[in-house]
Design a protein around this motif. Structure first.
Motif, PDB file in Angstrom:
ATOM      1  N   LYS A   1       0.826  -1.106   0.085  1.00  0.00           N
ATOM      2  CA  LYS A   1      -0.073   0.138  -0.074  1.00  0.00           C
ATOM      3  C   LYS A   1       0.874   1.216  -0.035  1.00  0.00           C
ATOM      4  O   LYS A   1       1.889   1.209   0.723  1.00  0.00           O
ATOM      5  CB  LYS A   1      -0.876  -0.030   1.183  1.00  0.00           C
ATOM      6  CG  LYS A   1      -2.022  -1.239   1.333  1.00  0.00           C
ATOM      7  CD  LYS A   1      -3.001  -0.930   2.322  1.00  0.00           C
ATOM      8  CE  LYS A   1      -2.544  -1.144   3.805  1.00  0.00           C
ATOM      9  NZ  LYS A   1      -3.701  -1.133   4.840  1.00  0.00           N
ATOM     10  N   PRO A   2       0.452   2.285  -0.748  1.00  0.00           N
ATOM     11  CA  PRO A   2      -0.509   2.180  -1.777  1.00  0.00           C
ATOM     12  C   PRO A   2      -0.133   1.386  -2.990  1.00  0.00           C
ATOM     13  O   PRO A   2       0.968   1.282  -3.393  1.00  0.00           O
ATOM     14  CB  PRO A   2      -0.453   3.762  -2.383  1.00  0.00           C
ATOM     15  CG  PRO A   2       0.855   4.275  -1.796  1.00  0.00           C
ATOM     16  CD  PRO A   2       1.203   3.689  -0.788  1.00  0.00           C
ATOM     17  N   TRP A   3      -1.083   0.542  -3.543  1.00  0.00           N
ATOM     18  CA  TRP A   3      -0.872  -0.124  -4.575  1.00  0.00           C
ATOM     19  C   TRP A   3      -0.912   0.204  -5.956  1.00  0.00           C
ATOM     20  O   TRP A   3      -1.453   1.202  -6.106  1.00  0.00           O
ATOM     21  CB  TRP A   3      -1.910  -1.481  -4.438  1.00  0.00           C
ATOM     22  CG  TRP A   3      -3.368  -1.039  -4.694  1.00  0.00           C
ATOM     23  CD1 TRP A   3      -3.826  -0.739  -5.565  1.00  0.00           C
ATOM     24  CD2 TRP A   3      -4.267  -1.010  -3.565  1.00  0.00           C
ATOM     25  NE1 TRP A   3      -5.242  -0.532  -5.405  1.00  0.00           N
ATOM     26  CE2 TRP A   3      -5.503  -0.808  -4.107  1.00  0.00           C
ATOM     27  CE3 TRP A   3      -4.361  -1.300  -2.178  1.00  0.00           C
ATOM     28  CZ2 TRP A   3      -6.779  -0.514  -3.398  1.00  0.00           C
ATOM     29  CZ3 TRP A   3      -5.474  -1.207  -1.613  1.00  0.00           C
ATOM     30  CH2 TRP A   3      -6.657  -0.688  -1.871  1.00  0.00           C
ATOM     31  N   SER A   4      -0.267  -0.653  -6.845  1.00  0.00           N
ATOM     32  CA  SER A   4      -0.355  -0.617  -8.316  1.00  0.00           C
ATOM     33  C   SER A   4      -1.792  -1.316  -8.685  1.00  0.00           C
ATOM     34  O   SER A   4      -1.813  -2.477  -8.329  1.00  0.00           O
ATOM     35  CB  SER A   4       0.788  -0.889  -8.766  1.00  0.00           C
ATOM     36  OG  SER A   4       0.614  -1.373 -10.353  1.00  0.00           O
ATOM     37  N   ASN A   5      -2.702  -0.488  -9.320  1.00  0.00           N
ATOM     38  CA  ASN A   5      -3.916  -1.272  -9.892  1.00  0.00           C
ATOM     39  C   ASN A   5      -3.446  -2.445 -10.625  1.00  0.00           C
ATOM     40  O   ASN A   5      -3.890  -3.592 -10.527  1.00  0.00           O
ATOM     41  CB  ASN A   5      -4.713  -0.422 -10.703  1.00  0.00           C
ATOM     42  CG  ASN A   5      -5.483   0.370  -9.767  1.00  0.00           C
ATOM     43  OD1 ASN A   5      -5.419   0.416  -8.574  1.00  0.00           O
ATOM     44  ND2 ASN A   5      -6.258   1.534 -10.239  1.00  0.00           N
ATOM     45  N   GLU A   6      -2.543  -2.380 -11.512  1.00  0.00           N
ATOM     46  CA  GLU A   6      -2.102  -3.592 -12.238  1.00  0.00           C
ATOM     47  C   GLU A   6      -1.493  -4.735 -11.611  1.00  0.00           C
ATOM     48  O   GLU A   6      -2.084  -5.842 -11.741  1.00  0.00           O
ATOM     49  CB  GLU A   6      -1.119  -3.088 -13.294  1.00  0.00           C
ATOM     50  CG  GLU A   6      -0.702  -4.498 -14.125  1.00  0.00           C
ATOM     51  CD  GLU A   6       0.392  -3.633 -15.521  1.00  0.00           C
ATOM     52  OE1 GLU A   6       0.862  -4.608 -15.917  1.00  0.00           O
ATOM     53  OE2 GLU A   6       0.564  -2.509 -15.579  1.00  0.00           O
ATOM     54  N   LYS A   7      -0.708  -4.287 -10.285  1.00  0.00           N
ATOM     55  CA  LYS A   7      -0.191  -5.402  -9.527  1.00  0.00           C
ATOM     56  C   LYS A   7      -1.248  -5.870  -8.641  1.00  0.00           C
ATOM     57  O   LYS A   7      -1.400  -7.269  -8.544  1.00  0.00           O
ATOM     58  CB  LYS A   7       0.946  -4.814  -8.795  1.00  0.00           C
ATOM     59  CG  LYS A   7       1.349  -5.410  -7.514  1.00  0.00           C
ATOM     60  CD  LYS A   7       2.276  -6.783  -8.048  1.00  0.00           C
ATOM     61  CE  LYS A   7       2.713  -7.590  -6.840  1.00  0.00           C
ATOM     62  NZ  LYS A   7       3.063  -8.921  -7.129  1.00  0.00           N
TER      63      LYS A   7
END
Length: 460
Positions: free
Chosen positions: A111-117
């Motif tokens: 967090k904060p995350w990459s949407n793709e990951k």
């Protein structure tokens, strides 16, 4: 774009995190469940078929050591060791997350995350979850199939008009999804017909799961058919799918449906109507996709009138009925059965020279065959075993000792051999009730199991 069927549980004490994750995932997956309190895990895992659990590492303000996440990871895996658990963690807790993977977590998301990951991790976890489920089902299905591995089922024998009509019905109904009820006396080959329907069906590449309801006690009924959860009863040492789940994308054959106790018929009816099963000790409803075949030698229509069988269940299981005629009503098929089994047992017992003499053939053709195909099979095997010379004689079959026609025509039947008399009574009772084992057993004062043992004993 259609969504992927999945139940994903996300637990985090931050409502904004939950909302962001749900908005991202609901575009691709059917059911996203979010909670702020990890104490709800028990209730959710017992009522929902969860595929993936996404856990935050910390839940209390001021605590950032990740111990809560480790605790709940262990708790989830104690409930279900194969559950896919993904941890959500901050950059400073990466070392702890790696430790969590060693203890059973599938992966972690920063967090904060990459949407793709995020999406890639969920997708990978879901694939493993589905794979684990399939392996569990296949393992149980394989155990069930191994029990029948020695049984051989070849082509259906019979050129008579009666059997040709049966084959025409099989050809019409096999490609459909209709429930089929196979009727016939004991030994007529109901399982053989069920397997022929399976071989001609659209489900022929899936498993064929055979369940003999006559051999299941009431205590085992739910566990065997619907499965059970670990700890549901004393010997439930692991989660186990039932036969409905094992038959996924294949065929489930419920044999001896007439033996199902009345109090359990409603449970089966509910499963057939909803197309869902709940494992014993578990509240989760699991959909199943299997072709259903049923068989019985019981007079179900009469039993409905007598209150022994539910009418609504009968309506559900007999979209199409196939009745197999007894062997005595198609005597023209006897020669084919004799030839088939003679060749089979000559090979098995290395007696390729054997033939059946003319008198023995006449005895076979005049016999009433109350045990139908099963009886003729055992009779030919006995003849091959007992023969000493180049040919099989009538005496090798042990049918001439108790000709029912002679016993009926001679009231002074003077054979006082107890086994012969017992065999005669069993034959006459089965004949009188046209192969209905329940009625024959009742008249003889025996249980069904005791009568089955005598049928095997006397090769009937």
């Amino acid at each position: 774009m259609s969504k992927t069927q999945a139940n994903i549980l996300i637990i985090d004490d931050d409502e904004d995190v939950l909302l962001s994750a749900k908005l991202l995932l609901k575009k691709q997956y059917t059911n996203i469940i979010t909670r702020t309190n990890p104490k709800e895990i028990n209730q959710l895992l017992s009522t929902e078929a969860i595929d993936i659990v996404v856990l935050d590492m910390n839940y209390r303000i001021g605590f950032n050591d990740g111990k809560e996440g480790m605790y709940w990871l262990k708790h989830v895996l104690d409930i279900n060791p194969k559950m896919i658990v993904i941890l959500m963690t901050a950059y400073g807790e990466v070392e702890l997350a790696v430790e969590a993977i060693k203890k059973g977590a599938f992966d972690f998301i920063l967090k904060p995350w990459s949407n793709e990951k995020f999406l890639a991790t969920i997708h990978a976890g879901l694939e493993l979850s589905k794979s684990n489920h399939k392996i569990s089902i296949l393992k149980s299905a394989n155990e069930a199939l191994v029990k029948n591995i020695d049984q051989k089922f070849g082509a259906i024998i019979g050129k008579s008009d009666a059997m040709q009509q049966v084959m025409e019905i099989i050809e019409k109904v096999s490609p459909t999804d209709a429930c089929i009820l196979i009727l016939g006396e004991n030994g007529t080959g109901k399982q053989h017909i069920a397997r022929e329907i399976y071989k001609q069906s659209n489900q022929k590449n899936g498993p064929f799961i055979h369940v003999d309801l006559g051999s299941l006690s009431e205590n085992l009924f739910e566990s065997e058919l619907f499965g059970h959860k670990k700890g549901a009863f004393t010997d439930a040492r692991e989660d186990k799918p039932g036969r409905f789940e094992m038959a996924e994308d294949g065929t489930l054959f419920l044999d001896e449906i007439g033996n199902l106790p009345y109090n359990l018929q409603s449970k089966l009816l509910t499963v057939l109507q909803d197309r869902k099963v709940s494992r014993l000790g578990e509240g989760i409803e699991r959909p199943f996709n299997a072709r259903l075949l049923f068989a019985t030698n019981a007079p179900l229509n009469q039993w409905v009138i007598e209150g022994k069988f539910r009418q609504d269940l009968l309506f559900r299981i007999n979209t199409v009925e196939i009745e197999i005629p007894p062997l005595r009503k198609r005597p023209e098929d006897i020669a084919d059965f004799v030839a088939y089994y003679l060749n089979s047992y000559k090979r098995k017992y290395h007696k390729s020279h054997l033939k059946i003499n003319d008198h023995a053939i006449k005895v076979l053709q005049s016999h009433h065959w109350p045990g139908n195909v099963r009886e003729i099979q055992h009779t030919i095997e006995r003849g091959v075993i007992m023969s000493d010379g180049q040919e099989i004689r009538a005496s090798d079959f042990n049918l001439t000792a108790l000709p029912i026609t002679a016993a009926n025509s001679n009231p002074e039947y003077n054979d006082f051999n107890l086994q012969n008399i017992e065999k005669l009574l069993v034959q006459k009772a089965v004949e009188k009730h046209e192969g209905n084992i329940s009625k024959a057993a009742k008249e003889l004062g025996l249980t069904r199991a005791a009568l089955y043992r005598r049928l095997e004993k006397f090769n009937l």
